[in-house]
Design a protein around this motif. Structure first.
Motif, PDB file in Angstrom:
ATOM      1  N   LEU A 264       0.752  -1.056  -0.024  1.00 35.11           N
ATOM      2  CA  LEU A 264       0.555   0.093   0.166  1.00 35.11           C
ATOM      3  C   LEU A 264       1.012   1.583  -0.030  1.00 35.11           C
ATOM      4  CD1 LEU A 264      -3.238   1.204  -0.321  1.00 35.11           C
ATOM      5  CD2 LEU A 264      -2.890   1.457   2.784  1.00 35.11           C
ATOM      6  N   ARG A 265       1.857   1.369   0.766  1.00 38.76           N
ATOM      7  CA  ARG A 265       2.976   2.259   0.547  1.00 38.76           C
ATOM      8  C   ARG A 265       3.511   2.834  -0.910  1.00 38.76           C
ATOM      9  NH1 ARG A 265       4.522   0.306   5.829  1.00 38.76           N
ATOM     10  NH2 ARG A 265       4.506   1.911   7.619  1.00 38.76           N
ATOM     11  N   ALA A 266       3.640   1.357  -1.228  1.00 40.94           N
ATOM     12  CA  ALA A 266       4.664   1.544  -2.990  1.00 40.94           C
ATOM     13  C   ALA A 266       3.743   1.876  -3.900  1.00 40.94           C
ATOM     14  CB  ALA A 266       4.974   0.331  -3.133  1.00 40.94           C
ATOM     15  N   ALA A 267       2.153   1.780  -3.750  1.00 40.59           N
ATOM     16  CA  ALA A 267       0.759   2.403  -5.008  1.00 40.59           C
ATOM     17  C   ALA A 267       0.737   4.038  -4.065  1.00 40.59           C
ATOM     18  CB  ALA A 267       0.269   1.508  -4.182  1.00 40.59           C
ATOM     19  N   PHE A 268       0.568   4.134  -3.024  1.00 40.26           N
ATOM     20  CA  PHE A 268       0.492   5.165  -2.321  1.00 40.26           C
ATOM     21  C   PHE A 268       2.420   6.577  -3.094  1.00 40.26           C
ATOM     22  CE2 PHE A 268      -2.254   4.603   0.355  1.00 40.26           C
ATOM     23  CZ  PHE A 268      -3.394   4.982   0.025  1.00 40.26           C
ATOM     24  N   GLU A 269       2.860   5.841  -2.728  1.00 39.57           N
ATOM     25  CA  GLU A 269       4.098   7.063  -3.287  1.00 39.57           C
ATOM     26  C   GLU A 269       4.403   6.506  -5.363  1.00 39.57           C
ATOM     27  OE1 GLU A 269       7.193   4.694  -1.264  1.00 39.57           O
ATOM     28  OE2 GLU A 269       7.470   4.982   0.431  1.00 39.57           O
ATOM     29  N   GLY A 270       4.111   5.725  -5.617  1.00 38.70           N
ATOM     30  CA  GLY A 270       3.872   5.442  -7.328  1.00 38.70           C
ATOM     31  C   GLY A 270       2.555   6.861  -7.696  1.00 38.70           C
TER      32      GLY A 270
END
Length: 270
Positions: A264-270
């Motif tokens: 989820l963190r990676a999705a938000f950062e992307g």
């Protein structure tokens, strides 16, 4: 963690706040409540102010009037008021699963300034399917079975149709907080069948708003394909979005919280 209540039209919302940093709102779906996000929220609170809540009419968010059929738009307004209060006007990251993803879409379409980015996990957008009429008829049958024969036969028919397992019964050997959560979910299932399912699945998201926003679609990458994989695919086609696979199945946020938090963190950062 601190717990609060917020008065909204027709309900008193129970919510929880953890951590510090940019606000992050987690929106559950179906029969879930804030406790199902507990492990995930604890991990995300290391870098965010995490807000979780019980949907109106579910668990600890009591209605202040008689129960009536509910709409996603009503819940989207609840999310808007909750962020206005708990996030102090700062735009929030939003994650929603199942119905929660649809609530997040409505929030994004009508209050884009409140949403920094939205990740929708297996949204139940039945009305986008070419065979939607068959599904609407089936959900009406589920409701009538519930009215005639009670909760368990209706839930079995619903679960078998969509391919998603039901929560377990509150076994006495389970820890007390888990038993209490499962007991609340049992009551929420009645609310879902009586007042949410048939109206929620009529929701159609604002595709233009989603195309213009930081928006991601994800599915559980483990286990069998379900009806919610189909609905997610239909929405992806409509808005021209890719679909990412997250850990676990439909409740991967609960069964695989550490891996899910990283994704989820990676999705938000992307």
């Amino acid at each position: 963690m601190k717990t609060e209540t917020l008065t909204v039209p027709g309900a008193e919302l129970y919510y929880e706040v953890r951590g510090s940093g940019p606000p992050l709102l987690l929106i559950n779906g179906g029969d879930g409540d804030a406790a199902m996000f507990g492990p995930l929220a604890g991990l995300l609170a290391e870098s965010h102010t995490v807000i979780t809540y019980d949907l109106r009419g579910n668990s600890r968010s009591r209605l202040t009037g008689p129960p009536v059929p509910q709409r996603i738009e009503e819940h989207g307004h609840d999310a808007h008021l909750l962020l206005k209060s708990a996030a102090a006007g700062e735009p929030a990251y939003v994650f929603g699963t199942s119905y929660g993803g649809m609530i997040g879409m409505d929030l994004l379409a009508r209050h884009p300034g409140q949403v920094r980015a939205l990740v929708a996990h297996e949204p139940f957008v039945i009305d986008l399917l070419p065979d939607r009429d068959r599904w609407h008829a089936l959900f009406q049958e589920v409701y009538e079975l519930y009215e005639r024969d009670g909760l368990d036969p209706a839930l079995r028919k619903f679960s078998e149709a969509i391919g998603v397992d039901l929560p377990p019964d509150p076994d006495p050997d389970l820890p007390a907080p888990v038993r209490e959560m499962l007991a609340r979910l049992r009551v929420n299932q009645e609310t879902c069948l009586a007042y949410e399912l048939r109206s929620f699945v009529r929701f159609r998201p604002n595709a233009q708003a989603l195309r213009a926003a930081p928006f991601a679609l994800v599915i559980g990458g483990d286990g069998p394909k379900t009806l919610l994989h189909r609905t997610t695919g239909a929405l992806a086609e409509q808005v021209g979005a890719d679909i990412a696979e997250f850990p676990g199945g439909h409740v991967g946020f609960l069964t695989h919280p550490a891996d899910f938090a990283r994704a989820l963190r990676a999705a938000f950062e992307g």
